[in-house]
Design an enzyme around this catalytic site. Structure first.
Site, short mmCIF file in Angstrom:
data_model
loop_
_atom_site.label_atom_id
_atom_site.label_comp_id
_atom_site.label_asym_id
_atom_site.label_seq_id
_atom_site.Cartn_x
_atom_site.Cartn_y
_atom_site.Cartn_z
N GLY A 136 1.21 8.87 21.73
CA GLY A 136 1.45 7.93 22.81
C GLY A 136 1.50 6.48 22.36
O GLY A 136 2.14 5.66 22.99
N ASP A 148 -3.71 10.06 18.24
CA ASP A 148 -3.21 9.11 17.23
C ASP A 148 -4.35 8.62 16.35
O ASP A 148 -4.14 8.21 15.20
CB ASP A 148 -2.54 7.92 17.93
CG ASP A 148 -1.48 8.36 18.92
OD1 ASP A 148 -1.23 9.57 19.01
OD2 ASP A 148 -0.91 7.50 19.60
N TYR A 208 1.15 23.15 24.72
CA TYR A 208 0.49 21.83 24.66
C TYR A 208 -0.99 22.02 25.02
O TYR A 208 -1.34 22.36 26.15
CB TYR A 208 1.19 20.91 25.66
CG TYR A 208 0.79 19.46 25.57
CD1 TYR A 208 -0.27 19.02 24.79
CD2 TYR A 208 1.49 18.50 26.28
CE1 TYR A 208 -0.62 17.70 24.72
CE2 TYR A 208 1.15 17.16 26.23
CZ TYR A 208 0.10 16.76 25.45
OH TYR A 208 -0.25 15.45 25.39
N SER A 238 2.66 10.11 28.42
CA SER A 238 3.15 8.75 28.19
C SER A 238 4.41 8.47 28.99
O SER A 238 4.73 7.31 29.26
CB SER A 238 3.47 8.55 26.70
OG SER A 238 2.38 8.95 25.92
N LYS A 287 1.31 21.61 20.26
CA LYS A 287 1.02 20.17 20.19
C LYS A 287 -0.45 20.08 20.52
O LYS A 287 -0.85 20.35 21.66
CB LYS A 287 1.87 19.39 21.20
CG LYS A 287 1.40 17.96 21.43
CD LYS A 287 2.42 17.22 22.26
CE LYS A 287 1.96 15.93 22.92
NZ LYS A 287 0.86 15.18 22.41
N SER A 325 -3.76 18.21 21.16
CA SER A 325 -4.38 16.91 21.47
C SER A 325 -5.89 17.02 21.68
O SER A 325 -6.51 16.07 22.15
CB SER A 325 -3.72 16.30 22.72
OG SER A 325 -2.43 15.85 22.41
C1 SI3 Z 1 -4.47 11.86 26.30
C2 SI3 Z 1 -3.22 11.32 25.68
O1 SI3 Z 1 -2.44 10.68 26.34
N1 SI3 Z 1 -3.04 11.57 24.40
C3 SI3 Z 1 -1.89 11.09 23.67
C4 SI3 Z 1 -2.34 10.31 22.46
O2 SI3 Z 1 -1.22 9.94 21.71
C5 SI3 Z 1 -3.10 9.06 22.89
O3 SI3 Z 1 -2.26 8.23 23.67
C6 SI3 Z 1 -3.57 8.26 21.71
O4 SI3 Z 1 -4.27 9.08 20.84
C7 SI3 Z 1 -4.43 7.07 22.15
O5 SI3 Z 1 -5.68 7.50 22.61
C8 SI3 Z 1 -1.00 12.21 23.25
O6 SI3 Z 1 -1.73 13.23 22.62
C9 SI3 Z 1 -0.25 12.77 24.44
C10 SI3 Z 1 0.97 12.05 24.77
O7 SI3 Z 1 1.22 11.01 24.23
C11 SI3 Z 1 1.88 12.54 25.79
O8 SI3 Z 1 1.77 13.67 26.26
O9 SI3 Z 1 2.76 11.79 26.15
#
Ligand code: SI3
Length: 305
Positions: A211, A194, A139, A51, A167, A169
């Site tokens: 994110g 999220d 991560y 992000s 973390k 994901s």
């Molecule tokens: C692939 C990705 O960017 N995943 C996000 C999620 O927060 C994601 O934005 C959210 O689930 C929406 O799909 C986070 O796990 C990672 C993240 O925000 C970051 O590393 O900044």
């Protein structure tokens, strides 16, 4: 030595890249956004991740971002610096710089671009970790890196004193459950997607890094409170609402980060646009950005008041 893991437990927005109108990193905008989140009452910030558009920034730009986050809110909230970079050398430089600034922890995805064999991934994470005395967070994000953390490497990494957790994901909520159950010591597991924050928390995640939190931290803070206090019906209701909002946020020709930055700008926190090659929202879509922002406002009003 017993570690203070409580400082990581809570809602941690993934910090967005803040640019001026010419697309350069803006120290003023970085500071303003960091203070905005401090005012929202989140536990901390995760700086320089996906992000934060880390892969589109130079090492110097990434340092500038972190310096200004620390200037604005250092010591007042938990700061996790994501330091993965294409080379181990640059990652170590970023890690040492982050330690000098006084961040709480480092995080790193596996090596970028080539999907390397597991011993190379272990060596990469270990080199970053050994470069500082900071807590280190693995991560796991297979959908963008091509590598899914194995139980074997997880356990090996967790034997190292500085490694405090993951973390996570990856999409299966069960992975979170697995890290929680198989960790050989006290640990901290962060929910990544999220779309499954509540699921992740119920299945063992202690916290969330996300994110999309940045445009509605209030909703995640309330969902987290509901999980902690056993109000699972309301937690689920908020999760379904968040998922609907994520569908709206991702329904543009422009990239999700560009959409979220436009929403923040409408709230008086201008942070520029996403850096290319991330596609921008088109002029014809601008009215719809306002509509989504209004829907977010309504959801916050409904669930948080
Ligand atoms: C692939 C990705 O960017 N995943 C996000 C999620 O927060 C994601 O934005 C959210 O689930 C929406 O799909 C986070 O796990 C990672 C993240 O925000 C970051 O590393 O900044």
């Amino acid at each position: 030595m017993t570690k203070n893991l409580d400082k990581y437990k809570g809602i941690i927005p993934a910090f967005y890249a803040c640019y001026d109108d010419e697309g350069n990193v803006s120290p003023e905008r970085v500071q303003k956004l960091a203070k905005y989140y401090l005012g929202k009452g989140v536990k901390g910030l995760y700086v320089g991740g996906s992000s934060g558009e880390c892969i589109y920034q130079t090492v110097e730009e990434r340092k500038l971002v972190l310096e200004n986050v620390m200037k604005a809110v250092g010591g007042q909230m938990t700061i996790i610096a994501h330091v993965a970079a294409p080379s181990t050398r640059d990652s170590i430089e970023l890690a040492k710089h982050a330690e000098k600034l006084g961040v709480d922890a480092l995080a790193a995805i596996p090596p970028i671009y080539f999907v390397l064999p597991e011993p190379a991934i272990e060596a990469y994470w270990t080199s970053i970790m050994e470069a500082t005395n900071l807590d280190f967070i693995i991560y796991n994000i297979p959908q963008t890196t091509g590598y899914a953390l194995s139980e074997n490497l997880f356990k090996k990494m967790m034997t190292k004193e500085q490694v405090i957790g993951v973390k996570n994901s990856s999409m299966p909520v069960m992975d979170i459950n697995m890290w929680k159950l198989r960790a050989p010591k006290e640990n901290i597991i962060f929910n990544g997607p999220d779309e499954q924050f509540v699921g992740g928390r119920v299945m063992g995640a202690d916290a969330g890094i996300g994110g999309t939190y940045g445009v509605y931290p209030e909703l995640l803070l309330e969902a987290d409170r509901c999980v902690r206090e056993g109000e699972l019906d309301k937690a689920l209701e908020i999760q379904l609402c968040v998922n609907d909002l994520i569908s709206q946020l991702t329904s543009f020709k422009g990239n999700l980060y560009d959409v979220m930055k436009l929403i923040l700008a409408q709230r008086g926190v201008a942070v520029g646009r996403a850096r290319y090659p991330l596609p921008h929202v088109e002029e014809s879509e601008m009215d719809r950005v306002t509509k989504v922002r209004e829907n977010i406002d309504k959801a916050i009003e409904k669930y948080v008041g």
